[in-house]
Design an enzyme around this catalytic site. Structure first.
Site, PDB file in Angstrom:
ATOM      1  N   LEU A 154       4.915  -6.183   1.522  1.00  0.00           N
ATOM      2  CA  LEU A 154       5.370  -6.229   0.134  1.00  0.00           C
ATOM      3  C   LEU A 154       5.504  -7.676  -0.332  1.00  0.00           C
ATOM      4  CD1 LEU A 154       6.391  -4.790  -2.396  1.00  0.00           C
ATOM      5  CD2 LEU A 154       8.697  -4.917  -1.437  1.00  0.00           C
ATOM      6  N   TYR A 155       5.942  -8.558   0.555  1.00  0.00           N
ATOM      7  CA  TYR A 155       6.019  -9.975   0.208  1.00  0.00           C
ATOM      8  C   TYR A 155       4.651 -10.472  -0.256  1.00  0.00           C
ATOM      9  CZ  TYR A 155       6.107 -15.034   0.888  1.00  0.00           C
ATOM     10  OH  TYR A 155       5.965 -16.387   0.714  1.00  0.00           O
ATOM     11  N   ALA A 156       3.618 -10.157   0.515  1.00  0.00           N
ATOM     12  CA  ALA A 156       2.264 -10.576   0.152  1.00  0.00           C
ATOM     13  C   ALA A 156       1.854  -9.975  -1.190  1.00  0.00           C
ATOM     14  CB  ALA A 156       1.293 -10.153   1.244  1.00  0.00           C
TER      15      ALA A 156
END
Length: 431
Positions: free
Chosen positions: A243-245
């Site tokens: 999700l960070y990416a």
């Protein structure tokens, strides 16, 4: 003659409330009762008025206290902002650095200030990791004349105030919710900071007059499941592994939109595993160092078929050079008051070291510098969003920014360990 109390309660007015002395006992009792009741009534009114006055005063004091203790606003605050934003070199810039108390943000702020640029920092000092480290970075910056405003990039009023006080020429946007694995625990924090916060900042930038040029931190994680090596800016980035990416990839699309519609000059920087002094405690090299010194085991993950994980570890000083090079070459925004007058630069660069090193090799280097043997637990990499390797192609940054990393992992980790031992009071020399 009536008593003094009777004078106060029933003033002698011709034709009204005249008391006759020759009335009977019953009338006198009625008058006494009425006088007593009226006295109590007036005392009650007095107490109510006193209470109301106290509450009103307390509210005033509380409001004043809130104003005095507010993290921003006021004449003194504006003076600090203007002083910190003053440019002290010819051709210099005034830069708003978000995430200024963070790892990269503190280093970039210090480098800009040292060369004579005006710098204002913004940070919300959240507790994703120990805020005391952020406070220590703030103290370091304060000692060098950098004023850091405590606030959130989602606070549109604060941003508007900052742009009203200072005509920023550039924005270095480094504030973000970092970390790949933490996104599985608190996904909303990533949307709040990395997407909503970015939009709030870009809204402030596009309506500012003049519009600043924007440089911001994307991430090498946008390459996701890409298996082509080394990673190039022209590679696919539509397969995020975390999700960070995904939030960083969304940021690249959002910034492109603001560049296209509003004429904001925007440069995105894809950082590759930044490390060094004043780093983030959640990073592997940092936690490895802590656990090795405390005699605790460390967990070293490996990929499919027992292949060692590898990272393009990039020393903080090299990243700072890339950030400043991006600011210096950013070009100007072409909008005014939110209206685009012409095309503006839009760029994306990899900032890496181009020399991937395996995680076991990283641990061996730390053991050498710490003079302590690590207790290693070798485990297969879980499905938490990590990727097996990263490797940067930096030809574009080298060509456009003059970017040239000079610090290898052996040298960089030696500097980190020296800082770590000093900061945490170990006092052990590093050879």
């Amino acid at each position: 003659m009536p008593s003094s109390l009777e004078d106060e309660l029933f003033p002698s007015t011709p034709g009204k409330f005249k008391i006759e002395r020759n009335h009977g006992m019953m009338n006198r009792q009625v008058y006494r009762c009425f006088a007593s009741t009226s006295t109590m009534f007036l005392w009650a009114l007095f107490l109510i008025a006193l209470t109301a006055s106290y509450l009103s005063f307390q509210s005033f004091v509380d409001s004043g206290s809130r104003y005095i203790s507010a993290s921003w606003g006021g004449i003194q605050w504006e003076k600090q902002v203007r002083t910190s934003a003053q440019i002290h070199r010819q051709g210099g810039m005034s830069v708003l650095v978000t995430g200024a108390a963070g790892f990269v943000g503190s280093h970039v702020s210090l480098a800009l200030k040292r060369r004579g640029d005006g710098v204002i920092g913004l940070d919300n000092f959240n507790d994703y990791y120990d805020p005391s480290l952020k406070k220590a970075r703030k103290a370091l910056l304060t000692s060098h004349g950098v004023f850091i405003v405590e606030g959130d990039i989602n606070d549109a009023k604060l941003l508007a105030k900052l742009f009203d006080v200072v005509a920023f020429t550039h924005v270095m946007h480094l504030a973000a919710q970092a970390g790949v694995r933490y996104a599985m625990e608190n996904p909303h924090s990533y949307v709040h900071s990395n997407i909503a916060g970015l939009v709030t900042l870009l809204e402030a930038c596009k309506t500012a007059n003049p519009q600043p040029s924007v440089v911001w931190a994307s991430s090498s994680s946008v390459y996701g499941l890409n298996e082509k090596s080394p990673f190039s800016e022209s590679d696919r980035t539509d397969q995020p592994a975390s999700l960070y990416a995904a939030t960083k990839k969304a940021g690249e699309e959002i910034t492109h939109t603001y560049n296209h519609i509003y004429g904001l000059s925007i440069t995105g920087l894809r950082f590759f595993t930044v490390y060094g002094p004043w780093g983030r405690p959640d990073m592997a090299y940092f936690s490895f160092t802590r656990n090795i010194l405390q005699g605790k085991p460390i967990t070293v993950y490996r990929g499919k078929n027992h292949v060692d994980l590898a990272r393009d570890f990039t020393y903080i000083d090299d990243i700072v050079k890339g950030c400043i090079g991006s600011l210096d070459t950013s070009g100007k925004s072409t909008g005014s008051g939110g209206k685009k007058r012409g095309p503006a630069p839009y760029r994306i660069f990899n900032l890496g070291n181009t020399s991937p090193v395996t995680v076991p090799t990283l641990v061996s280097i730390l053991e050498r510098h710490l003079k302590v043997k690590a207790k290693r637990n070798i485990l297969d990499m879980p499905g938490n969003g990590d990727v097996p390797f990263t490797h940067a192609n930096i030809s574009s940054a080298r060509r456009e920014l003059g970017y040239k990393p000079t610090t290898d992992l052996q040298t960089g980790l030696k500097k980190f360990v020296k800082w770590y031992l000093s900061y945490y009071g170990y006092g052990k020399p590093v050879n």
